[in-house]
Scaffold this active site. Structure first.
Site: not given
Ligand SMILES: [Zn+2]
Length: 205
Positions: A33-34, A84, A88, A175
């Protein structure tokens, strides 16, 4: 406060979200993620390649527009892309219309039916709005949270947690972020090594 392993009760409360895959095949599902960002995402891509592994990347729209070349590398390698949100956003603290627009802004860039809400937090109303906007939407939560973002966790503890809680069908969260890198850099190659030895294959969602 967070739990490494998602409790069954949470899965029962949100049956329209996806928490893990079938338990009857020796496959696991790595998710990042991210990202995408320089240094960390290329490290992940290199490490995955060494183990013949594919993963699913839940990207932040804003990072994709800043780093289109890394985003293209990601796709070129046969990994899957997930939305996503663009910035955020925290679902519980964001009004529904802002949340939807931010999702759509990222959807324009990413064009994917896969979605994971940042922080795993999303209101039921927001689930409904997003699904109306994109009927093929699949909202993926997770089964194992690595805790790689947790600065109080040593890389060794993080590795131990991840290995202990992973089982067939697990969806595992890492992440590709600066904050997680100290732990990720240690954990990812070692976990991939251990799982490969246990006969796991690494699939995309
Ligand atoms: Zn995230």
């Amino acid at each position: 406060m967070y739990l490494v392993k998602t409790p069954w009760i949470l899965k029962k409360l949100y049956p329209n979200l996806i928490w893990n895959a079938r338990r009857d095949a020796r496959s696991i599902f790595l998710t990042f993620d991210d990202g995408p960002i320089p240094i960390v995402t290329p490290f992940v891509l290199n490490t995955l390649k060494k183990h013949n592994a594919k993963a699913t990347f839940f990207c932040i729209g804003d990072n994709v527009s800043k780093h289109p070349d890394i985003f293209n590398d990601l796709k070129k390698d046969g990994n899957a892309i997930g939305n996503h949100t663009y910035n955020h956003l925290r679902g519980w603290k964001t009004d529904n219309e802002t949340y939807l627009q931010n999702f759509l802004q990222a959807d324009k860039l990413l064009d994917t039916p896969l979605f994971r809400p940042p922080y795993g937090r999303i209101k039921r109303q927001q689930i409904k709005l997003l699904t109306n906007a994109r009927p093929d939407l699949k909202i993926y939560m997770w089964d194992v949270l690595s805790g790689d973002f947790d600065m109080s966790l040593t890389p060794q503890e993080c590795l131990k947690n991840v290995l202990k809680h992973t089982e067939p069908g697990s969806v595992i969260v890492f992440h590709d972020s600066i904050k997680a890198f100290t732990r990720l850099e240690y954990v990812l190659p070692r976990a991939l090594e251990a799982w490969s030895k246990e006969g796991y294959t690494f699939e995309i969602l």
